[in-house]
Design a protein around this motif. Structure first.
Motif, short mmCIF file in Angstrom:
data_model
loop_
_atom_site.label_atom_id
_atom_site.label_comp_id
_atom_site.label_asym_id
_atom_site.label_seq_id
_atom_site.Cartn_x
_atom_site.Cartn_y
_atom_site.Cartn_z
N GLU A 42 0.85 -1.18 0.00
CA GLU A 42 0.00 0.00 0.00
C GLU A 42 0.89 1.24 0.00
O GLU A 42 1.91 1.29 0.68
CB GLU A 42 -0.91 0.01 1.24
N TYR A 43 0.50 2.21 -0.78
CA TYR A 43 1.30 3.42 -0.83
C TYR A 43 0.41 4.62 -1.16
O TYR A 43 -0.68 4.47 -1.71
CB TYR A 43 2.42 3.31 -1.87
N ARG A 306 7.34 3.47 -5.50
CA ARG A 306 6.51 2.92 -4.43
C ARG A 306 5.79 1.65 -4.85
O ARG A 306 5.31 0.90 -3.97
CB ARG A 306 5.51 3.97 -3.95
N GLU A 335 10.57 2.39 0.20
CA GLU A 335 10.29 3.43 -0.79
C GLU A 335 9.31 4.48 -0.30
O GLU A 335 9.41 5.66 -0.67
CB GLU A 335 9.74 2.79 -2.08
N ASP A 336 8.37 4.08 0.54
CA ASP A 336 7.33 5.02 0.98
C ASP A 336 7.89 6.14 1.85
O ASP A 336 7.25 7.19 2.00
CB ASP A 336 6.23 4.28 1.74
N ASP A 341 8.59 10.89 -5.53
CA ASP A 341 8.50 9.72 -6.40
C ASP A 341 8.58 10.19 -7.84
O ASP A 341 8.59 11.39 -8.12
CB ASP A 341 7.23 8.91 -6.13
#
Length: 441
Positions: A42-43, A306, A335-336, A341
């Motif tokens: 989830e992102y 993400r 990554e989050d 991004d």
């Protein structure tokens, strides 16, 4: 915890012998890529039109004076690193010749980074159509296997620099050999481009910075590295930033070489794979580029980090620790936590035309993530008065293969096939350029 440069060099040097240019679906150093959409973490994407302090960006002035500089600084600090200011260049003409049965003139120019006679240099090879009414637009991009790999003409000198070990016997160790002549010509359909009225300029990327981690002592890192001594070590420029810096110095050369017949105000920067990442960063940092083209650039390029599908931030930093700044390792499998991004990287080119291309068999580069990033940049383009991806809103679904989205200033296509640059890709880029770099634009 930051990894030391010496440790990273050891890892990269060992990995160099087991990695090809694009490992795709293979497990590398124990890494098993995910290709299952249901397993994407989830992102929430950071909003390119909301500042770090939480303020909405509702005008072009706010974007240009507040949010764009903020995003650029975040990418410098957390992803690509801070580069030195532009250095003066020197130019030395090497050769000029009529080629392709009179279709074009090929000129080779050594571009030196600085005024010293022994300054690091790169050789730019330029093709300009002879039949032209005036100065023509151009494509500028880096190549993987030397200028002699773009064109098999034996009069082009074999580049004497360092090369990654080539496939099909195109290198002797880390040196190019005669088998490498024309090895990447399929990626550079010169005559097709020239007949459409465009010039082409290309440079071997290893001239700027050899593609291995030696602690940033070679190439222009060695030449100009002291100019970023004031920057925190973890945020100093990596190789992608160095290659992008070289592209900008290439544009400096095209601006200075007024007799070539190139309109330096209409130069598109393009690249494939790691050089697609480079083209995106060059387009973000240098607004002189009139158009930006990313071909199969994947993680650290056009694909959303993400999503963590195919190549991830952790994997790319492990395999190629010199590409990005050290701070980027803080987001390995995390990554989050990164404040930016890649849709925001695409947005940094706004309002200039940008084109993102993917391939069906290149799941390593996450084609869907590349499309979603282009779509997520659309609101910035619309804020700046363009039509973004065209229509009233960006498309909700990824297009099928060979169904390009190209009516707006943000283009995208998915092509059938593998990680490569094909004639089909070039046909789309040329059509896109016709709309945005010709007819008085």
């Amino acid at each position: 915890m930051q990894t030391s440069r010496s440790t990273r060099f050891t890892v990269a040097f060992c990995a160099m012998f087991v990695l090809s240019f694009h490992p795709s679906n293979r497990s590398v150093m124990g890494f098993e890529p995910n290709y299952d959409e249901s397993k994407i973490p989830e992102y929430t994407l950071p909003d390119p039109l909301v500042t770090q302090s939480g303020s909405p960006v509702t005008t072009a002035e706010q974007w240009n004076t507040v949010r764009r500089p903020e995003l650029l600084a975040l990418f410098e600090k957390h992803v690509y690193g801070v580069s030195p200011p532009p250095c003066p260049i020197r130019r030395k003409h090497v050769s000029s010749k009529t080629v392709f049965d009179g279709l074009a003139t090929r000129t080779e120019i050594d571009v030196l980074f600085g005024s010293a006679d022994d300054a690091t240099s790169m050789r730019m090879m330029v093709y300009v159509p002879k039949q032209r009414a005036g100065a023509v637009p151009a494509f500028l991009g880096l190549n993987f296997q030397g200028n002699h790999g773009v064109d098999d003409d034996p009069e082009i000198e074999l580049n004497p620099g360092w090369f990654r070990v080539g496939r099909d016997g195109t290198t002797d160790g880390n040196k190019a050999n005669e088998k490498s002549r024309g090895a990447t010509a399929s990626r550079w359909p010169l005559q097709m481009i020239l007949k459409r009225g465009y010039a082409v300029a290309t440079i071997y990327y290893g001239d700027i910075d050899p593609d291995f981690d030696d602690g940033f002592n070679n190439g222009i890192h060695g030449t100009l590295g002291d100019q970023v001594a004031h920057v925190a070590p973890e945020s100093r420029w990596g190789s992608i930033a160095a290659w992008a810096y070289g592209l900008s110095r290439g544009l400096d050369c095209l601006e200075a070489e007024t007799d070539l017949g190139i309109d330096a105000a209409k130069v598109a920067v393009l690249g494939h794979s790691r050089l697609g990442k480079t083209a995106l960063w060059a387009g973000a940092t240098d607004p002189r580029f009139a158009m930006v083209i990313s071909n199969n650039s994947g993680c650290g390029g056009a694909a959303l980090s993400r999503r963590a599908i195919g190549e991830t931030v952790g994997r790319i930093n492990e395999a190629f620790p010199h590409w990005f700044c050290d701070q980027f390792t803080e987001y390995n499998e995390n990554e989050d936590a990164c404040p930016v991004d890649q849709h925001e990287l695409i947005a940094l080119a706004a309002p200039r035309p940008i084109y993102v291309a993917s391939a069906t068999e290149d799941q390593w580069a996450d084609p869907k993530g590349e499309f979603l990033a282009a779509a997520a940049a659309d609101p910035v383009y619309r804020l700046l008065g363009t039509d973004g991806m065209g229509g009233d809103a960006p498309p909700a679904k990824m297009p099928a293969a060979e169904q390009p989205i190209n009516s707006g200033v943000v283009g995208y296509h998915l092509r059938t096939g593998k990680h490569a640059v094909t004639d089909y890709d070039w046909q789309q880029y040329l059509d896109f350029a016709d709309r945005h770099m010709k007819d008085g634009r």
